[in-house]
Design an enzyme around this catalytic site. Sequence first.
Site, PDB file in Angstrom:
ATOM      1  N   HIS A 294      -7.361  -6.071   1.220  1.00 21.48           N
ATOM      2  CA  HIS A 294      -6.158  -5.250   1.410  1.00 21.48           C
ATOM      3  C   HIS A 294      -5.343  -5.693   2.634  1.00 21.48           C
ATOM      4  O   HIS A 294      -4.317  -5.086   2.944  1.00 21.48           O
ATOM      5  CB  HIS A 294      -6.588  -3.787   1.578  1.00 21.48           C
ATOM      6  CG  HIS A 294      -5.514  -2.768   1.340  1.00 21.48           C
ATOM      7  ND1 HIS A 294      -4.883  -2.610   0.130  1.00 21.48           N
ATOM      8  CD2 HIS A 294      -4.937  -1.845   2.159  1.00 21.48           C
ATOM      9  CE1 HIS A 294      -3.983  -1.643   0.212  1.00 21.48           C
ATOM     10  NE2 HIS A 294      -3.980  -1.165   1.435  1.00 21.48           N
TER      11      HIS A 294
ATOM     12  N   SER B  70       0.838  -1.207   0.000  1.00 22.88           N
ATOM     13  CA  SER B  70       0.000   0.000   0.000  1.00 22.88           C
ATOM     14  C   SER B  70       0.874   1.258   0.000  1.00 22.88           C
ATOM     15  O   SER B  70       1.647   1.447  -0.943  1.00 22.88           O
ATOM     16  CB  SER B  70      -0.945  -0.056   1.205  1.00 22.88           C
ATOM     17  OG  SER B  70      -1.999   0.857   1.058  1.00 22.88           O
TER      18      SER B  70
ATOM     19  N   ASP C 294     -10.182  -5.684  -2.890  1.00 23.90           N
ATOM     20  CA  ASP C 294      -9.540  -4.630  -2.093  1.00 23.90           C
ATOM     21  C   ASP C 294     -10.400  -3.366  -2.175  1.00 23.90           C
ATOM     22  O   ASP C 294     -10.597  -2.816  -3.261  1.00 23.90           O
ATOM     23  CB  ASP C 294      -8.143  -4.375  -2.679  1.00 23.90           C
ATOM     24  CG  ASP C 294      -7.315  -3.410  -1.862  1.00 23.90           C
ATOM     25  OD1 ASP C 294      -7.887  -2.460  -1.300  1.00 23.90           O
ATOM     26  OD2 ASP C 294      -6.086  -3.602  -1.810  1.00 23.90           O
TER      27      ASP C 294
END
Lengths: 277, 277
Positions: B256, B147, B223
């Site tokens: 995620h 991320s 996600d």
Amino acid sequence: MKIISEAKAHGGRQGVYSMESEACGCDMSFAVFQPIQAKEQLCPVVWFLSGLTCTHANVMDKGEYRKMAAELGLIIVCPDTSPRGDHVPDEPDNWQFGKGAGFYLDATEPPWSKHYRMETHILEELPKLIAGHFAADMERQGIMGHSMGGHGALTFALKYPDRFRSCSAFAPIVQPSGADWSKPALEKYLGEDVAAWRRYDATQLIADGARFPEFFIDQGTADGFLEDGLRPWLLKEACRGTGIGLTLRMQEGYDHSYNFISTFMDDHLAWHAERLG
Amino acid sequence: MKIISEAKAHGGRQGVYSMESEACGCDMSFAVFQPIQAKEQLCPVVWFLSGLTCTHANVMDKGEYRKMAAELGLIIVCPDTSPRGDHVPDEPDNWQFGKGAGFYLDATEPPWSKHYRMETHILEELPKLIAGHFAADMERQGIMGHSMGGHGALTFALKYPDRFRSCSAFAPIVQPSGADWSKPALEKYLGEDVAAWRRYDATQLIADGARFPEFFIDQGTADGFLEDGLRPWLLKEACRGTGIGLTLRMQEGYDHSYNFISTFMDDHLAWHAERLG
């Protein structure tokens, strides 16, 4: 059953759920990993009982069981270690008693007896729910645990050898009635009569005639609780001449943490899978 | 360097350490896994840069990297994501800025510029310390991240292609200057002149001529940040015609979280090991 969270992991699904527990008089959380095989067929179930201070989350986060469980097609169930909630009596400054320290027993002494009934929770109400909501083959159950949860796994296997076909442990408390960190807990939960403690002590259960085919235990030599709290040699003595098999591996340099557990998790899961078919 | 904790894990050693960071004006923690091979020889180093809200601990606990790193003989270094301490300015209610959200840059705007200098911390002072205290082969370094940390890995690789021989990412923010959750952070750290943001944006670095041999990216299709924050297709567009290789795998049904990261961690480590020799 309430879904707290679910996420895809290693091809399967890692979930956190809760149920209204009649035994414990509160909502109880637990984690379940379902391998992808569970979409097509019933899968064997391995229970993981955690140690002092833990919830379902510690082994779920740090146990590193999902990859191998996915490969072997095992459902992994991780219960909490005690009742929870503001209405549940506790000794907040004592990490060896009360919340996070249920010792896998049904307490008989007030005020603990109203909520601290982890044996009934894990052996009666949770299996019913698992059987009802997951593709779990309840004829093929194994049980494992760490520290206090190793005590839980050993004693449950000894008391219910028809239910569990395999049992292993990481650094288990093998004789809680004689260890400093667990003796005061047994006294508070079960009263002063030590006869009542015997069914919550693996070595005493064996002395009283309980049997299980074989145990698989890993113990770190750098574990700070080894000499005073864990003492696996007492289980070795207890098993001698009983026909109970014991594979006890002393693992050089490992401590009591999940660094130790995760290192040998694959070995344990493979050992269970072999016995669960 | 101060040792916070060390434990044997998967035959090697998982440690948590801290250093007095001149760049950040505070003590900075980081985690290092040393495989057993590091007792005998210098080992390649793979950096893992974490995402928003994380410290060094999230991937250490949930990333499941130790087994494969032990097998491949990789040292894994996991820095923190921002400066820390009561004296460090912050926006405590904003998880996308301040502590836990350093965005792997050197801030130029007061009051952030005094402490938020993660680029210098991770590229200058931390490597010196790693080289001095561990059996790390600094000629063989790879970098990966998740991320915000994926953004860090991509931009560091593009800016320092002579330092890093491999780069991969899980669900990276590929164009922070254009995403809602990162644009306000760049503005506060770097000021309103968007020209200053370009060296902290992988797609703009490539547009400006930065090159790296190839990237390996996994991205979950479930996600929640995919459409607004991550948008890996922008990196695909940016790489087109540049000679930069991009392996982008869209992983069906993954979110995620670390359930996603841990599932594909082995693939990433193997990919780095192959390129680090």
